[in-house]
Design a protein around this motif. Structure first.
Motif, mmCIF file in Angstrom:
data_model
loop_
_atom_site.group_PDB
_atom_site.id
_atom_site.type_symbol
_atom_site.label_atom_id
_atom_site.label_comp_id
_atom_site.label_asym_id
_atom_site.label_seq_id
_atom_site.Cartn_x
_atom_site.Cartn_y
_atom_site.Cartn_z
ATOM 1 N N THR A 114 38.238 18.453 33.109
ATOM 2 C CA THR A 114 37.804 17.228 32.441
ATOM 3 C C THR A 114 38.918 16.687 31.554
ATOM 4 N N LEU A 115 38.796 15.430 31.210
ATOM 5 C CA LEU A 115 39.759 14.831 30.290
ATOM 6 C C LEU A 115 39.646 15.457 28.899
ATOM 7 N N GLY A 149 41.848 8.626 29.334
ATOM 8 C CA GLY A 149 41.281 8.022 30.533
ATOM 9 C C GLY A 149 41.925 6.696 30.917
ATOM 10 N N TYR A 152 45.067 8.609 32.775
ATOM 11 C CA TYR A 152 44.780 9.774 33.614
ATOM 12 C C TYR A 152 43.460 9.566 34.332
ATOM 13 N N GLU A 154 40.445 11.699 37.104
ATOM 14 C CA GLU A 154 39.930 12.956 37.637
ATOM 15 C C GLU A 154 39.765 12.829 39.137
ATOM 16 N N ILE A 163 43.099 16.812 37.074
ATOM 17 C CA ILE A 163 43.387 15.585 36.324
ATOM 18 C C ILE A 163 44.803 15.189 36.722
#
Length: 167
Positions: A114-115, A149, A152, A154, A163
Motif C-alpha cells: 500500500t501507499l 498517490g 506513485y 499500485e 507500488i
C-alpha cells in the motif's frame, strides 16, 4: 514451460499449440486452410505457464512479430526484470521494441502493498529528514500516502501487490 496457441483469423483454418518460436514457425509454414492456402495471420493466445509470463504476454501485446522475443524474455529474464517490463509497457506507456531490455525503462518499483506502507518505509529510511523519536507517533502516514498517490500507483503483478512510479 510456456504454451501458446495460434488462432488463425481465417475461419476455414485450424489453430495449433506451440512452446517455442521455432515450433511456431514450423507449424505456421505447414498450416493450410480448407482451400489449401497457407494461413498467414494468427491471434496469439497464452494458454499455460507461470502467471508472470501470462502478465508479460498481456503487457507486450504478444503477436506473430514478437513471439521469439517473448520466449527469449521468458527464459532469460528474472522476475524483477519481467515486473519492470510489465509495468513500463503495460502501465507507463513505454513501447516494447525488438531489442527491449528491462534496464531500458525508468520505473521505480517497491515491494510494498500500500501507499501507506511506502510512506512508512520512506520515513524509516530518512527520506523526510531526521524525525525525532518523540514526534514519529504524530506523523499522518495516511496524508503522506495520499500525497504519494500523485506520483506513485499500485498494481498487482502475478498475484503480488507492488507500488511503482514511472520515470
Amino acid at each position: 514451460m510456456t504454451q501458446l496457441h495460434a488462432q488463425p483469423y481465417d475461419l476455414s483454418a485450424t489453430g495449433f499449440y506451440f512452446e517455442s518460436a521455432e515450433e511456431f514457425d514450423g507449424k505456421a509454414k505447414a498450416n493450410r486452410n480448407d482451400y489449401g492456402e497457407q494461413v498467414e495471420e494468427y491471434e496469439i493466445q497464452f494458454i499455460d505457464g507461470d502467471t508472470i509470463d501470462c502478465d508479460l504476454a498481456k503487457a507486450i501485446g504478444i503477436n506473430q512479430a514478437n513471439i521469439a522475443q517473448y520466449f527469449d524474455a521468458v527464459d532469460a529474464w528474472n522476475e524483477d526484470e519481467k515486473q519492470r517490463v510489465i509495468i513500463a509497457v503495460g502501465e507507463c506507456g513505454y513501447r516494447f521494441e525488438p531489442n527491449t531490455k528491462p534496464d531500458d525503462f525508468e520505473v521505480d518499483i517497491y515491494q510494498t502493498e500500500t501507499l501507506r506502507e511506502l510512506a512508512e518505509q520512506f520515513a524509516d529510511e530518512g527520506l523526510f529528514g531526521d524525525i525525532p523519536d518523540r514526534l514519529q507517533f504524530y506523523l499522518d502516514y495516511d496524508a503522506i500516502a495520499r500525497d504519494l498517490g500523485m506520483d506513485y500507483a499500485e498494481i498487482e503483478v502475478a498475484g503480488e501487490r507492488l507500488i511503482y512510479r514511472c520515470g
